[in-house]
Design a protein around this motif. Structure first.
Motif, mmCIF file in Angstrom:
data_model
loop_
_atom_site.group_PDB
_atom_site.id
_atom_site.type_symbol
_atom_site.label_atom_id
_atom_site.label_comp_id
_atom_site.label_asym_id
_atom_site.label_seq_id
_atom_site.Cartn_x
_atom_site.Cartn_y
_atom_site.Cartn_z
ATOM 1 N N HIS A 205 9.759 -9.662 -0.671
ATOM 2 C CA HIS A 205 8.807 -9.094 -1.622
ATOM 3 C C HIS A 205 7.971 -10.224 -2.226
ATOM 4 O O HIS A 205 8.521 -11.195 -2.755
ATOM 5 N N THR B 158 -2.806 -3.659 -5.654
ATOM 6 C CA THR B 158 -1.987 -4.788 -6.093
ATOM 7 C C THR B 158 -1.274 -4.463 -7.396
ATOM 8 O O THR B 158 -0.110 -4.828 -7.594
ATOM 9 N N ASN C 126 1.675 -2.143 -6.809
ATOM 10 C CA ASN C 126 2.784 -2.908 -6.256
ATOM 11 C C ASN C 126 3.530 -3.681 -7.347
ATOM 12 O O ASN C 126 4.761 -3.718 -7.380
ATOM 13 N N THR D 165 -2.503 2.510 -1.226
ATOM 14 C CA THR D 165 -1.286 1.834 -0.763
ATOM 15 C C THR D 165 -1.217 1.913 0.754
ATOM 16 O O THR D 165 -1.225 3.006 1.335
ATOM 17 N N ARG E 242 0.554 0.002 4.507
ATOM 18 C CA ARG E 242 1.897 -0.223 5.030
ATOM 19 C C ARG E 242 2.627 -1.318 4.269
ATOM 20 O O ARG E 242 3.809 -1.195 3.972
ATOM 21 N N SER E 243 1.943 -2.402 3.914
ATOM 22 C CA SER E 243 2.611 -3.514 3.227
ATOM 23 C C SER E 243 3.072 -3.099 1.828
ATOM 24 O O SER E 243 4.166 -3.466 1.392
ATOM 25 N N GLU E 244 2.241 -2.318 1.114
ATOM 26 C CA GLU E 244 2.644 -1.867 -0.224
ATOM 27 C C GLU E 244 3.835 -0.917 -0.138
ATOM 28 O O GLU E 244 4.764 -1.002 -0.950
ATOM 29 N N ARG E 245 3.828 -0.026 0.836
ATOM 30 C CA ARG E 245 4.954 0.901 0.979
ATOM 31 C C ARG E 245 6.236 0.144 1.325
ATOM 32 O O ARG E 245 7.328 0.489 0.844
ATOM 33 N N ARG E 246 6.119 -0.900 2.162
ATOM 34 C CA ARG E 246 7.297 -1.706 2.481
ATOM 35 C C ARG E 246 7.820 -2.410 1.238
ATOM 36 O O ARG E 246 9.045 -2.453 1.002
ATOM 37 N N ASP E 247 6.919 -2.945 0.424
ATOM 38 C CA ASP E 247 7.351 -3.646 -0.783
ATOM 39 C C ASP E 247 8.044 -2.703 -1.760
ATOM 40 O O ASP E 247 9.026 -3.074 -2.407
#
Length: 512
Positions: A497, A311, A314, A439, A441-446
């Motif tokens: 985001h 977190t 991110n 990290t 998938r969601s962190e990489r997308r953000d």
């Protein structure tokens, strides 16, 4: 980011923001009287030299070794042991820093020749004088770092990061009161005394709250006090790591001094601006996370530790990526608004903004490495970040020496930026092997959303920038940077985001 982490980070950021804003005011007044003169070079070099001791034994190193042990004692309910530990560490710090300060006063000429070999004649003599005035400041600042470690562990974040504002205020007051009365050399000497007085004010405002948090201290040098040997054992590798980083800082000053008058001052102006987003978004998250990471490590909660780091990564990326784009693209507007006055003209703005762009390239890595190092420190691993930092410093020095042949002062900054990416990559991989991937998938997308939104915001703000004539310095800076920030936030929120949406929601509630 969980509220328990977001609010402390916001308090750290608020304290840092106050300090940095006043630091920028200080630098603008400094630029008006000194520009990139030889007196400015002397002050920059002299201020950096005692900072070596402060950074070796102070905030970064002490927090890394002291907070995990102190926080784990409090987590176990051993408040009496925590009090004894803090008292012993304070006593040891007083002894060590007093000795280092006396040595610095005696060896000021040797230190000056080592740190700025390109200085000669009156510039060298002035630097020696300034070193002797400001060297005691380093010991005072180290005690301020002890206060910070105690206060942060007790979740009192704002004061310790806002206290350096008094250091800036003392220097601003000195310049405003004496700037029209003294010649440049006499004024820079007076400014050095103002910096020393400011350091006394900085620790004075923290001590009452620190002593209330610790309770009655027992001043002792007893190394058998529980926890002391563990702190020292963890501290020594971090000090070596900080020493390696200070070698890098000294090398930058050495290389700058070889490029002729004004180069060291140019590095100082650019570093000040580049450090603002690093401090606000990298240091604030890392500093507020370390006590909580240490508590989770004490409970052997790897999953919680990994989630908190994910977190935090991110959040840092969301804030630091647009900062990097902004510094690279709009450096001339920013530098002109901050410093272009008096002895600091358009030529200086062009040179400093080029160096700032080179630092901006490495901004994401510089900010992220502080957070990842905190993850190692929470696990009582102070050696791994040190080994990585040592290799990165040698790489930075080699790249800087090579690139300055082509790009001048900007080459020194570019070398540091490129080496920072090696540093952060190695820290991420070694920490990931210890606790698992941080990290998903969601962190990489953000992070991808933050990158895309930064690029769009840069393109649109560049169009706005072209509409404002260069002579309208403040109007150009406000409209360009303001439009960049608005576009970035809007695009990031539209693309989903989570941090952008939370920020947009807060702005809507504030407006209502």
């Amino acid at each position: 980011m969980p509220p328990s982490q977001g609010r402390p980070a916001a308090r750290v950021a608020a304290g840092i923001l106050l300090t940095r804003i006043l630091g920028l005011v200080r630098e603008r007044v400094f630029a008006q009287y000194f520009g990139d003169s030889s007196a400015a070079d002397a002050y920059r070099a002299a201020l950096r030299i005692p900072n070596v001791i402060r950074n070796l034994l102070g905030e970064g190193t002490l927090s890394a070794s002291f907070i995990p042990v102190y926080a784990s004692m409090i987590e176990r309910g051993d408040t009496d042991g925590a009090r004894r530990l803090s008292g012993t560490m304070a006593s040891l710090l007083v002894l060590v820093t007093a000795g280092a300060t006396l040595m610095g006063l005696a060896l000021a000429p040797v230190i000056t020749d080592f740190a700025a070999p390109g200085f000669s004649g009156a510039t060298r003599d002035l630097t020696v004088t300034l070193v002797r005035i400001m060297f005691p400041m380093s010991g005072i600042m180290i005690m301020s770092a002890w206060c910070l470690g105690v206060l942060n562990t007790h979740r009192r974040f704002f004061l310790s990061y806002a206290a350096p504002a008094l250091w800036n205020i003392a220097q601003i007051a000195t310049l405003l009161a004496l700037g029209g009365l003294l010649l440049r050399v006499d004024l820079v000497v007076a400014l050095s005394w103002g910096a020393l007085i400011g350091s006394l004010l900085q620790i004075g405002v923290q001590l009452p709250s620190t002593l209330r948090a610790t309770g009655r201290l027992r001043w002792t040098l007893d190394l058998d006090t529980p926890g002391v040997r563990k702190v020292i054992g963890a501290w020594i590798p971090v000090v070596f790591g900080a020493g390696v980083m200070q070698i890098s800082s000294i090398i930058d000053t050495q290389l700058g001094s070889l490029l002729g008058p004004g180069a060291v001052a140019t590095l100082g102006y650019a570093q000040l601006v580049a450090l603002l987003p690093i401090s606000l978004f990298g240091v604030s998250v890392a500093a507020s996370a370390l006590p909580e990471l240490s508590r989770e490590a004490a409970r052997t909660a790897d999953a919680a530790l990994r989630n908190r780091l994910a977190t935090s990564i991110n959040r840092v990326a969301f804030l630091i990526l647009p900062s990097a784009f902004g510094l690279v693209a709009f450096g001339p507007r920013i530098i002109a608004a901050l410093f272009q006055t008096g002895a600091f003209g358009t030529a200086q703005t062009a040179i400093v903004s080029g160096v700032l762009a080179a630092y901006g390239i490495g901004l994401p890595a510089q900010a992220m490495v502080k957070l990842l190092a905190s993850g190692h420190y929470a696990l009582s691993d102070t050696r791994t970040p040190v080994k990585i930092a040592a290799g990165s410093v040698f790489l930075s020095a080699g790249l800087a020496a090579l690139l300055m042949q082509v790009y001048g002062v900007a080459g020194i900054a570019l070398g540091a930026s490129l080496a920072a990416y090696v540093n952060v990559s190695l820290n991420y991989s070694t920490l990931g092997r210890r606790i698992g991937r941080m990290t998903g998938r969601s962190e990489r997308r953000d992070i991808a959303v933050a990158l895309f939104s930064s690029a769009v915001a840069t393109a649109i703000a560049s169009l706005v920038d072209g509409l404002v004539p260069s002579e309208h310095i403040w109007l150009g800076a406000v409209t360009t940077v303001g439009s960049f920030g608005i576009v970035y936030l809007v695009f990031a929120a539209v693309l989903g985001h989570p941090d952008a949406r939370r920020m947009a929601d807060r702005l809507r509630r504030f407006r209502v």
